[in-house]
Design a protein around this motif. Sequence first.
Motif, PDB file in Angstrom:
ATOM      1  N   PRO A   1      -1.231   4.062   3.605  1.00  0.00           N
ATOM      2  CA  PRO A   1      -0.981   4.009   2.156  1.00  0.00           C
ATOM      3  C   PRO A   1      -0.059   5.403   1.462  1.00  0.00           C
ATOM      4  O   PRO A   1      -1.301   6.042   1.296  1.00  0.00           O
TER       5      PRO A   1
ATOM      6  N   ILE B   1       1.141  -1.054   0.052  1.00  0.00           N
ATOM      7  CA  ILE B   1      -0.433  -0.201  -0.443  1.00  0.00           C
ATOM      8  C   ILE B   1       1.033   0.872   0.001  1.00  0.00           C
ATOM      9  O   ILE B   1       0.195   2.195  -0.389  1.00  0.00           O
TER      10      ILE B   1
ATOM     11  N   SER C   1      -9.156   5.103   4.251  1.00  0.00           N
ATOM     12  CA  SER C   1      -9.485   4.420   3.108  1.00  0.00           C
ATOM     13  C   SER C   1      -9.460   4.583   1.783  1.00  0.00           C
ATOM     14  O   SER C   1      -9.967   5.512   1.256  1.00  0.00           O
ATOM     15  N   MET C   2      -8.580   4.090   0.756  1.00  0.00           N
ATOM     16  CA  MET C   2      -8.071   4.206  -0.488  1.00  0.00           C
ATOM     17  C   MET C   2      -9.314   3.679  -1.243  1.00  0.00           C
ATOM     18  O   MET C   2     -10.461   4.382  -1.796  1.00  0.00           O
ATOM     19  N   GLU C   3      -9.845   2.869  -0.934  1.00  0.00           N
ATOM     20  CA  GLU C   3     -11.257   2.010  -1.184  1.00  0.00           C
ATOM     21  C   GLU C   3     -12.513   3.443  -1.073  1.00  0.00           C
ATOM     22  O   GLU C   3     -13.672   3.355  -1.884  1.00  0.00           O
ATOM     23  N   LEU C   4     -11.962   3.427   0.259  1.00  0.00           N
ATOM     24  CA  LEU C   4     -13.894   4.257   0.059  1.00  0.00           C
ATOM     25  C   LEU C   4     -13.120   5.771  -0.209  1.00  0.00           C
ATOM     26  O   LEU C   4     -14.522   6.788  -0.453  1.00  0.00           O
ATOM     27  N   GLY C   5     -12.378   6.239  -0.318  1.00  0.00           N
ATOM     28  CA  GLY C   5     -11.457   8.117  -0.026  1.00  0.00           C
ATOM     29  C   GLY C   5     -11.958   8.631   0.782  1.00  0.00           C
ATOM     30  O   GLY C   5     -12.527   9.720   0.285  1.00  0.00           O
ATOM     31  N   GLU C   6     -11.801   7.920   2.422  1.00  0.00           N
ATOM     32  CA  GLU C   6     -11.688   8.290   3.245  1.00  0.00           C
ATOM     33  C   GLU C   6     -10.512   8.511   3.887  1.00  0.00           C
ATOM     34  O   GLU C   6      -9.813   7.567   4.434  1.00  0.00           O
TER      35      GLU C   6
END
Length: 125
Positions: A25, A10, A72-77
């Motif tokens: 990340p 990451i 969280s890169m998946e959620l952009g948060e």
Amino acid sequence: MAAAITAFPIALPNCPDSCGNVKIPYPFGTTEGCYLNDTANIDDGYYFINCTSNAQGQPQPMIWNLNVTSISMELGEIDIQMYNSIDCYDQSGTPLSPNNTATLYVPSFTVSVTKNKFVAVGCDT
């Protein structure tokens, strides 16, 4: 034959990928050369996470002097904790402590209208 699952890093190569129990990340990073540093951006160090020690001596990731609890890169948060702003008065209306108004300035990031919680308790809030 089952397909092998490959874990992708990451962080950038040779860069720390966590601070305490918080995963860091890319484009965020804790050391020079490990985070996105857009020199055209007036906010130099925009993605720099300062991995410092909290009062208990545990690693604490900080960004813009705010505690980071998760990214969280998946959620952009990116989840942060702000400090408490205190504005107290005695019975005659004299302030008990200096007014430390809370401000939140995080350039190019938005505050979620559904996930953030701002709480005000008491009179004159």
